[in-house]
Design a protein around this motif. Structure first.
Motif, mmCIF file in Angstrom:
data_model
loop_
_atom_site.group_PDB
_atom_site.id
_atom_site.type_symbol
_atom_site.label_atom_id
_atom_site.label_comp_id
_atom_site.label_asym_id
_atom_site.label_seq_id
_atom_site.Cartn_x
_atom_site.Cartn_y
_atom_site.Cartn_z
ATOM 1 N N VAL A 16 -21.944 10.457 36.904
ATOM 2 C CA VAL A 16 -21.577 10.410 35.489
ATOM 3 C C VAL A 16 -20.066 10.462 35.318
ATOM 4 O O VAL A 16 -19.480 9.688 34.550
ATOM 5 C CB VAL A 16 -22.241 11.574 34.714
ATOM 6 N N VAL A 17 -19.422 11.363 36.052
ATOM 7 C CA VAL A 17 -17.969 11.500 35.951
ATOM 8 C C VAL A 17 -17.269 10.222 36.417
ATOM 9 O O VAL A 17 -16.384 9.695 35.733
ATOM 10 C CB VAL A 17 -17.472 12.714 36.768
ATOM 11 N N VAL A 18 -17.678 9.713 37.571
ATOM 12 C CA VAL A 18 -17.036 8.514 38.124
ATOM 13 C C VAL A 18 -17.237 7.310 37.208
ATOM 14 O O VAL A 18 -16.294 6.581 36.888
ATOM 15 C CB VAL A 18 -17.589 8.219 39.540
ATOM 16 N N ALA A 19 -18.482 7.078 36.766
ATOM 17 C CA ALA A 19 -18.778 5.923 35.914
ATOM 18 C C ALA A 19 -18.019 6.006 34.591
ATOM 19 O O ALA A 19 -17.468 5.005 34.111
ATOM 20 C CB ALA A 19 -20.285 5.838 35.658
ATOM 21 N N SER A 20 -17.962 7.201 34.011
ATOM 22 C CA SER A 20 -17.263 7.374 32.737
ATOM 23 C C SER A 20 -15.766 7.099 32.876
ATOM 24 O O SER A 20 -15.169 6.415 32.036
ATOM 25 C CB SER A 20 -17.483 8.790 32.195
ATOM 26 N N LEU A 21 -15.170 7.638 33.932
ATOM 27 C CA LEU A 21 -13.741 7.436 34.142
ATOM 28 C C LEU A 21 -13.408 5.963 34.355
ATOM 29 O O LEU A 21 -12.424 5.449 33.806
ATOM 30 C CB LEU A 21 -13.258 8.266 35.330
ATOM 31 N N VAL A 22 -14.235 5.271 35.132
ATOM 32 C CA VAL A 22 -13.994 3.849 35.396
ATOM 33 C C VAL A 22 -14.069 3.049 34.098
ATOM 34 O O VAL A 22 -13.180 2.228 33.797
ATOM 35 C CB VAL A 22 -15.013 3.307 36.421
ATOM 36 N N ILE A 23 -15.110 3.266 33.303
ATOM 37 C CA ILE A 23 -15.265 2.534 32.043
ATOM 38 C C ILE A 23 -14.151 2.870 31.060
ATOM 39 O O ILE A 23 -13.580 1.980 30.400
ATOM 40 C CB ILE A 23 -16.635 2.850 31.409
ATOM 41 N N CYS A 24 -13.803 4.150 30.958
ATOM 42 C CA CYS A 24 -12.764 4.573 30.014
ATOM 43 C C CYS A 24 -11.413 3.939 30.330
ATOM 44 O O CYS A 24 -10.755 3.361 29.446
ATOM 45 C CB CYS A 24 -12.643 6.095 30.015
#
Length: 291
Positions: free
Chosen positions: A149-157
């Protein structure tokens, strides 16, 4: 009260997970307000739609989680196109209050429709098999899904920030909201660009819903409480500030996590206390532009 270092670090990581949801949701709100000047109160309902559409696809049609991670934002984004084309386009030149009331009404309609079908009890949502289990961090066992969740969110953001702030497309988007006639003179279809921008903001909310579903209970009301906190995050970061939404969301998630360690009773209100302090000192928000 003595707090062990492992307990403190584990709470920091859990706060970062919550902050990831705040960041990606507040990013969608910031994109819509910054480029369309609309306060999108329907964001929480769109977040819920992303989760429930994925739940429906996985339970009724046995669609893979990874497929729905892309399909659900696309479907909700198409729904956003309908909202923008049929409703929002008529209120752009009106006061912000009209957009707020319109999207609030949409929220009640969307939540009511799903509640009549599924009720208000939580629906089970399994973690994808690839992300089950946990990793030993030394001071805690971190569930693999929460790390994802953290990795995916940071990449998209940060990909969204880069596109809007550092590319020609982003320059067209910003210019189209300030001087649409000038941008149209360069052959850019500004109405279509505005529609796609709103659809993208809706898709971000749905993407967050898909990510959140294995972590929190899937319910037609799952976006109600979260959206209030996310609005506070956007206000603190600065309305319309892309980087402000990302950094403030992550930071407040961590602060909320730390508050649960040192003063649990205040964990549900600390964000609003910070919002009040920021508005007193800097009404435009930490990253907002003073007019």
């Amino acid at each position: 009260m003595t707090i062990s270092m492992p307990a403190l670090l584990s709470q920091l990581l859990l706060g970062l997970v919550n902050g990831s949801f705040y960041a990606i949701l507040s990013l969608g709100l910031a994109v819509i307000f910054g480029l369309l000047n609309v306060i999108n109160f329907a964001h929480g309902a769109l977040f819920m739609m992303g989760a429930i559409v994925t739940w429906m696809a996985m339970n009724y049609f046995e669609v893979n989680y990874w497929v729905m991670l892309i399909a659900a934002p696309l479907l909700v984004g198409l729904f956003g196109v309908l909202i923008e084309r049929l409703l929002l386009r008529w209120i752009y030149k009106l006061d912000h209050l009209y957009g707020l009331l319109l999207t609030l009404g949409l929220t009640l309609l969307i939540e009511g429709a799903f509640r009549s079908v599924y009720g208000v009890s939580g629906l089970s949502y399994d973690t994808p098999e690839l992300l089950t289990g946990a990793s030993d961090m030394g001071f805690m066992m971190l569930p693999n899904y929460r790390a994802w969740v953290v990795v995916a969110s940071l990449v998209i953001c940060f990909a969204t920030w880069f596109v809007i702030e550092k590319t020609r497309l982003g320059a067209y988007l910003r210019a189209g909201t300030e001087n649409p006639r000038l941008v149209e003179a360069f052959g850019v279809n500004v109405p279509l660009m505005i529609t796609l921008t709103y659809a993208f903001g809706c898709a971000l909310a749905a993407f967050a819903g898909v990510l959140a579903a294995p972590v929190i209970q899937v319910s037609p009301l799952m976006g109600q409480n979260l959206i209030i906190v996310v609005f506070a995050v956007v206000v603190i970061g600065g309305m319309g500030s892309i980087m402000g939404a990302i950094l403030t969301g992550l930071g407040l998630g961590v602060i909320e996590g730390l508050t649960k360690v040192f003063y649990p009773e205040a964990s549900s209100t600390v964000v609003f206390v910070i919002m009040a302090i920021v508005l007193l000192i800097r009404p435009a928000g930490l990253f907002g532009k003073e007019k």
